[in-house]
Design a protein around this motif. Structure first.
Motif, PDB file in Angstrom:
ATOM      1  N   GLY A   1      11.593   5.741  -8.597  1.00 18.21           N
ATOM      2  CA  GLY A   1      10.787   4.831  -7.783  1.00 18.21           C
ATOM      3  C   GLY A   1      11.578   4.165  -6.665  1.00 18.21           C
ATOM      4  O   GLY A   1      12.710   4.541  -6.385  1.00 18.21           O
ATOM      5  N   THR A   2      10.926   3.191  -6.033  1.00 18.00           N
ATOM      6  CA  THR A   2      11.493   2.625  -4.813  1.00 18.00           C
ATOM      7  C   THR A   2      11.508   1.098  -4.857  1.00 18.00           C
ATOM      8  O   THR A   2      10.529   0.477  -5.278  1.00 18.00           O
ATOM      9  N   ASP A   3      12.632   0.529  -4.443  1.00 20.46           N
ATOM     10  CA  ASP A   3      12.668  -0.915  -4.195  1.00 20.46           C
ATOM     11  C   ASP A   3      12.803  -1.123  -2.695  1.00 20.46           C
ATOM     12  O   ASP A   3      13.694  -0.544  -2.078  1.00 20.46           O
TER      13      ASP A   3
ATOM     14  N   PHE B   1       1.004   4.071  15.317  1.00 22.07           N
ATOM     15  CA  PHE B   1       2.340   4.639  15.387  1.00 22.07           C
ATOM     16  C   PHE B   1       3.017   4.720  14.025  1.00 22.07           C
ATOM     17  O   PHE B   1       4.204   4.903  13.922  1.00 22.07           O
ATOM     18  N   GLY B   2       2.237   4.602  12.988  1.00 24.77           N
ATOM     19  CA  GLY B   2       2.789   4.739  11.652  1.00 24.77           C
ATOM     20  C   GLY B   2       3.892   3.731  11.407  1.00 24.77           C
ATOM     21  O   GLY B   2       4.922   4.034  10.836  1.00 24.77           O
ATOM     22  N   LEU B   3       3.699   2.522  11.884  1.00 19.95           N
ATOM     23  CA  LEU B   3       4.732   1.506  11.726  1.00 19.95           C
ATOM     24  C   LEU B   3       4.569   0.698  10.452  1.00 19.95           C
ATOM     25  O   LEU B   3       5.110  -0.383  10.338  1.00 19.95           O
ATOM     26  N   GLY B   4       3.812   1.217   9.532  1.00 19.29           N
ATOM     27  CA  GLY B   4       3.548   0.481   8.300  1.00 19.29           C
ATOM     28  C   GLY B   4       4.809  -0.097   7.711  1.00 19.29           C
ATOM     29  O   GLY B   4       4.956  -1.324   7.610  1.00 19.29           O
ATOM     30  N   PHE B   5       5.734   0.756   7.411  1.00 18.17           N
ATOM     31  CA  PHE B   5       6.975   0.297   6.804  1.00 18.17           C
ATOM     32  C   PHE B   5       7.748  -0.619   7.751  1.00 18.17           C
ATOM     33  O   PHE B   5       8.274  -1.650   7.351  1.00 18.17           O
ATOM     34  N   TYR B   6       7.778  -0.257   9.023  1.00 21.14           N
ATOM     35  CA  TYR B   6       8.580  -1.032   9.982  1.00 21.14           C
ATOM     36  C   TYR B   6       8.042  -2.427  10.242  1.00 21.14           C
ATOM     37  O   TYR B   6       8.735  -3.274  10.778  1.00 21.14           O
TER      38      TYR B   6
ATOM     39  N   SER C   1       0.828  -1.205   0.000  1.00 18.60           N
ATOM     40  CA  SER C   1       0.000   0.000   0.000  1.00 18.60           C
ATOM     41  C   SER C   1       0.866   1.261   0.000  1.00 18.60           C
ATOM     42  O   SER C   1       0.468   2.272  -0.564  1.00 18.60           O
ATOM     43  N   ASN C   2       2.048   1.188   0.563  1.00 15.52           N
ATOM     44  CA  ASN C   2       2.980   2.320   0.413  1.00 15.52           C
ATOM     45  C   ASN C   2       3.353   2.530  -1.051  1.00 15.52           C
ATOM     46  O   ASN C   2       3.398   3.664  -1.539  1.00 15.52           O
ATOM     47  N   ALA C   3       3.604   1.434  -1.741  1.00 13.79           N
ATOM     48  CA  ALA C   3       3.969   1.524  -3.156  1.00 13.79           C
ATOM     49  C   ALA C   3       2.818   2.104  -3.971  1.00 13.79           C
ATOM     50  O   ALA C   3       3.009   2.928  -4.866  1.00 13.79           O
TER      51      ALA C   3
ATOM     52  N   SER D   1       8.900  -3.464  -5.700  1.00 14.04           N
ATOM     53  CA  SER D   1       9.401  -2.320  -6.473  1.00 14.04           C
ATOM     54  C   SER D   1       8.252  -1.523  -7.043  1.00 14.04           C
ATOM     55  O   SER D   1       7.305  -2.097  -7.582  1.00 14.04           O
ATOM     56  N   ASP D   2       8.374  -0.196  -6.928  1.00 11.87           N
ATOM     57  CA  ASP D   2       7.344   0.624  -7.563  1.00 11.87           C
ATOM     58  C   ASP D   2       7.996   1.701  -8.407  1.00 11.87           C
ATOM     59  O   ASP D   2       9.211   1.925  -8.322  1.00 11.87           O
ATOM     60  N   ARG D   3       7.200   2.340  -9.223  1.00 12.92           N
ATOM     61  CA  ARG D   3       7.701   3.444 -10.038  1.00 12.92           C
ATOM     62  C   ARG D   3       6.931   4.705  -9.668  1.00 12.92           C
ATOM     63  O   ARG D   3       6.457   5.465 -10.493  1.00 12.92           O
TER      64      ARG D   3
ATOM     65  N   ASP E   1       0.429   4.054  -2.752  1.00  5.81           N
ATOM     66  CA  ASP E   1       0.348   5.483  -2.386  1.00  5.81           C
ATOM     67  C   ASP E   1       1.338   6.308  -3.204  1.00  5.81           C
ATOM     68  O   ASP E   1       0.997   7.360  -3.748  1.00  5.81           O
ATOM     69  N   ALA E   2       2.577   5.810  -3.258  1.00  6.87           N
ATOM     70  CA  ALA E   2       3.627   6.555  -3.961  1.00  6.87           C
ATOM     71  C   ALA E   2       3.294   6.684  -5.446  1.00  6.87           C
ATOM     72  O   ALA E   2       3.535   7.734  -6.058  1.00  6.87           O
ATOM     73  N   THR E   3       2.693   5.647  -6.009  1.00  7.20           N
ATOM     74  CA  THR E   3       2.344   5.674  -7.430  1.00  7.20           C
ATOM     75  C   THR E   3       1.165   6.620  -7.689  1.00  7.20           C
ATOM     76  O   THR E   3       1.167   7.396  -8.642  1.00  7.20           O
TER      77      THR E   3
HETATM   78  P1  ADP Z   1       2.335   5.641   6.316  1.00  5.56           P
HETATM   79  O1  ADP Z   1       2.208   4.894   5.030  1.00  5.56           O
HETATM   80  O2  ADP Z   1       1.170   5.424   7.218  1.00  5.56           O
HETATM   81  O3  ADP Z   1       2.682   7.068   6.125  1.00  5.56           O
HETATM   82  P2  ADP Z   1       4.655   4.026   6.583  1.00  5.56           P
HETATM   83  O4  ADP Z   1       5.512   3.617   7.728  1.00  5.56           O
HETATM   84  O5  ADP Z   1       4.025   2.915   5.830  1.00  5.56           O
HETATM   85  O6  ADP Z   1       3.557   4.990   7.139  1.00  5.56           O
HETATM   86  O7  ADP Z   1       5.504   4.887   5.610  1.00  5.56           O
HETATM   87  C1  ADP Z   1       6.128   6.047   6.085  1.00  5.56           C
HETATM   88  C2  ADP Z   1       6.407   6.990   4.967  1.00  5.56           C
HETATM   89  O8  ADP Z   1       7.474   6.535   4.183  1.00  5.56           O
HETATM   90  C3  ADP Z   1       5.291   7.192   3.986  1.00  5.56           C
HETATM   91  O9  ADP Z   1       4.382   8.147   4.434  1.00  5.56           O
HETATM   92  C4  ADP Z   1       6.024   7.678   2.754  1.00  5.56           C
HETATM   93  O10 ADP Z   1       6.275   9.058   2.841  1.00  5.56           O
HETATM   94  C5  ADP Z   1       7.338   6.973   2.847  1.00  5.56           C
HETATM   95  N1  ADP Z   1       7.330   5.783   2.019  1.00  5.56           N
HETATM   96  C6  ADP Z   1       7.215   4.513   2.398  1.00  5.56           C
HETATM   97  N2  ADP Z   1       7.262   3.678   1.341  1.00  5.56           N
HETATM   98  C7  ADP Z   1       7.415   4.443   0.249  1.00  5.56           C
HETATM   99  C8  ADP Z   1       7.524   4.191  -1.161  1.00  5.56           C
HETATM  100  N3  ADP Z   1       7.472   2.938  -1.650  1.00  5.56           N
HETATM  101  N4  ADP Z   1       7.692   5.250  -1.996  1.00  5.56           N
HETATM  102  C9  ADP Z   1       7.739   6.484  -1.495  1.00  5.56           C
HETATM  103  N5  ADP Z   1       7.648   6.792  -0.206  1.00  5.56           N
HETATM  104  C10 ADP Z   1       7.477   5.792   0.672  1.00  5.56           C
END
Ligand code: ADP
Ligand code: MG
Length: 680
Positions: free
Chosen positions: A165-167, A116-121, A34-36, A75-77, A38-40
């Motif tokens: 983009g991001t890997d 706590f916005g730990l999505g990525f973590y 879902s981060n990918a 990976s996203d673009r 969002d970024a797209t």
């Molecule tokens: P959230 O998605 O709720 O903001 P995350 O921990 O998932 O919290 O991500 C933190 C932030 O990292 C995102 O808000 C975004 O700014 C950045 N981020 C994470 N993944 C990507 C990605 N694939 N491309 C661009 N930015 C990213």
């Protein structure tokens, strides 16, 4: 190369992530994807408003596993990140306090992640090391590599990357090896990402060639970026809705119908709710609705989130106003969610009302299947009741349908009793209660058919809503008493005659504990009828429906045997009984009379006295009299019983009454048939 500490107040976040997020490990993939997405989407927005002037190109998000290296890569673009952005969005985790965090959300991974916005973590749940290789869409942005091995230390350095983009590269931990299995990843993708708005490719499509499975050049896209609920209802056909339904729930029958929700004020909500076809009680399944947030799957346990009765429906709901990452308990308490829930109720009611108004015929045709949901809704949700009152239907035994108001008007005249109570007659089984339905109809009454799974509960509920009304099952009394209009004349039998008849009939019925004999002077066309009081039966029904063997679970069956003393056949029984038993009975009664008289005298003499003041001699005398009376009584019963056993008339009448109630079975039925033939 820059080195630094991830900004968390707790000493070491990662052991906590690992330990406490254990139960729901697979959501890490949802978070990364879902981060990918969002970024797209951000990049698409920037492009559409002219802030990004480059080529969007292929925006497919790619997921791949490299078993040898032990990595899983997303990976996203999309927009990518600059070094500053990484610092801001990744390095600064705003955790207020570790203790509080632990205390509150120990058991709930979703809550921790969301709050706590730990999505990525969450990727650290399954990884020993995570790398981000990213290049921002911004002109002249340099590609950077961020790397962290599960301690608060990270590294950040410039790197080579041609594509924007991001890997995200996860080095999967040894105890999470399952996430290197293609099947497992595909399964998770199908669960969370099936309807995401950006295409997601997981490897290449495979095909069978010369007995081997080989990869084709085509991307294996696992999602439908344009699911049905996001499309305009006007562009969709019934087939589309049905197909989508079967995609969601393979193996089910066609739905009854569906409601395509499209709300944009006061919040955004789209979705399709299906009314499933349910054949019996055991097929009722709750929690089939899937909840999405911007096409990301959130949960399919929607209890407390959508109105209770809608949990019986199927389908999808999608709202950006439903927070994605929070726990169920949080969702349930969220005022926004509650508002949404109320609004869904209204929409469903509106749609039903519309179908009812525009195509009543069709609505009636579906009613029998539909009513389960509507009745359940009306019972559990007062707001829904108020709306549904206008289109909810009642069906009578003739198969005609009425609204509540229409039905009230139909029966008002003829079914109001002497206490001004409107009596709604109903049957729960047209076949079994046929005799009673027929009698009621012959009297000009209408009878409702309440044979649905919830009907008995529902009519209880209606009684609390309808004014001065009562529901009475058609076999709960003789037709003359179902709706009491004037006082009925009293039976003309003497008490002794009644006593004798009672004994005779109870003896013939062979199951005397279940029956109470009641005498009525009716002049109806049935000499004997078996009824079951509304109250007793409801108690039993309720206890059976609720499935509990509570205080009513052990209630014995109890019926009334109603004897119409004005019926010629009952007159015939009295005559026959007299002929066969009078000679012997009168002798007994002659002996009995003085005994009873003496006893009565003794009792009157001692009436004012306390127990201990009564002379012992009197007590002994009374006991002695009782014993003699009892003996005579026993003889009397024996005479009557032997008459009852021998009298074909009595036996036949009892069996006919049982038969009309579907209570004559097995051996008794066999005996009845044989006796009937003899009599013919
Ligand atoms: P959230 O998605 O709720 O903001 P995350 O921990 O998932 O919290 O991500 C933190 C932030 O990292 C995102 O808000 C975004 O700014 C950045 N981020 C994470 N993944 C990507 C990605 N694939 N491309 C661009 N930015 C990213
Ligand atoms: Mg996120």
């Amino acid at each position: 190369m820059q080195k630094g500490q991830i900004n968390v107040t707790t000493e070491n976040l990662f052991p906590i992530i690992k330990k406490f997020l254990y139960s729901e490990h697979d959501i890490f993939l949802r978070e990364l994807i879902s981060n990918a997405v969002d970024a797209t989407l951000k990049l698409k927005t920037l492009s559409s408003v002219g802030d990004f002037k480059g080529e969007l190109g292929d925006l497919t998000i790619r997921v791949s596993v490299d078993k040898k290296k032990g990595t899983l890569t997303v990976s996203d673009r999309g927009v990518g990140m600059t070094a500053e952005e990484i610092d801001k969005y990744i390095n600064q985790i705003a955790l207020s306090s570790a203790e509080e965090f632990l205390e509150k959300y120990k058991k709930d991974a979703n809550a921790i992640i969301g709050h706590f916005g730990l999505g990525f973590y969450s990727s650290f749940m399954v990884s020993k090391k995570v790398e981000i290789v990213t290049k921002s869409y911004k002109e002249d942005a340099k590609a950077v590599r961020w790397s962290c091995d599960g301690t608060p230390e990270f590294s950040l350095e410039e790197t080579e990357k041609t594509e924007r983009g991001t890997d995200i590269i996860l080095h999967i931990d040894k105890d999470s090896k399952e996430f290197l299995e293609e099947d497992r990843i595909e399964q998770i993708l199908k669960k969370y990402c099936r309807y995401l708005p950006i295409p997601i490719a997981f490897g290449k499509k495979k095909e069978w060639k010369d007995g081997k499975e080989v990869e084709t050049g085509e991307d294996n896209i696992i999602n439908d970026t344009n699911p049905l609920w996001t499309r305009k209802p006007a562009d969709l056909k019934d087939e589309d809705y049905k197909k989508f339904y079967h995609d969601l729930y393979p193996g089910l029958e066609d739905p009854l119908f569906w409601i395509h929700l499209n709300v944009d004020y006061p919040f955004t909500l789209t979705g399709i709710l299906y009314f499933p076809k349910i054949k019996n009680q055991f097929e009722i399944q709750k929690n089939k609705i899937q909840l999405y947030c911007n096409q990301v799957f959130v949960t399919d346990s929607v209890e407390g989130i959508v109105p209770e009765f809608l949990t019986l429906l199927h389908g999808v709901l999608d709202s950006p106003d439903i927070p994605l990452n929070v726990s169920r308990s949080y969702l349930q308490g969220d005022p926004n969610v509650r508002k949404i829930s109320g609004h869904i109720t209204k929409k469903v009611a509106d749609r039903l009302q519309e179908i009812f108004k525009n195509d009543r015929k069709e609505f009636e045709k579906k009613w029998d299947d539909l009513k389960l949901f509507i009745e359940y809704g009306m019972m559990t949700d007062d707001k829904f009741y108020e709306r549904a009152e206008k289109f909810a239907l009642l069906k009578n035994t003739e198969g005609q349908y009425f609204t509540f108001e229409e039905y009230r008007n139909l029966i008002k005249e003829n079914q109001t009793d002497k206490h001004k109570t409107l009596i709604y007659l109903y049957a729960t089984n047209k076949e079994e209660q046929y005799v009673f339905i027929d009698k009621a109809r012959a009297k000009g009454y209408d009878v409702l058919l309440m044979d649905g799974q919830l009907d008995v509960h529902f009519l209880n509920h209606l009684e609390t809503k309808f004014k001065e009304s009562r529901f009475v099952r058609v076999d709960s009394d003789v037709v003359e008493r179902l709706i009491e209009k004037e006082d009925l004349s009293e039976s003309k039998l003497t008490e002794d005659q009644k006593e004798d008849l009672k004994e005779v009939f109870l003896q013939a019925i062979h199951d005397r504990d279940k029956f109470m004999v009641v005498f009525e002077h009716l002049g109806s066309d049935l000499p004997l009828q078996i009824t079951q009081s509304e109250f007793m039966r409801r108690m039993k029904d309720m206890s059976e429906l609720s499935g509990e063997a509570g205080m009513f679970g052990t209630l014995p069956e109890s019926y009334n045997l109603v004897v119409d003393t004005n019926h010629p056949l009952v007159g015939k029984v009295i005559e026959e009984m007299k002929k066969k038993t009078d000679a012997r009975l009168s002798k007994i009664m002659e002996k009995m009379a003085p005994l009873k008289k003496t006893k009565e005298e003794l009792e009157t003499a001692n009436k004012e006295k306390k127990e201990e003041e009564i002379p012992q001699a009197d007590k002994d005398r009374i006991a002695e009299l009782d014993k003699k009376i009892e003996e005579l009584e026993k003889k009397r019963k024996e005479i009557l019983d032997s008459y009852a056993e021998k009298s074909k008339l009595v036996r036949q009448l009892i069996d006919l009454a049982l038969l009309s109630n579907n209570m004559l079975r097995g051996e008794k039925l066999n005996t009845f048939v044989k006796r009937s033939i003899d009599l013919l």
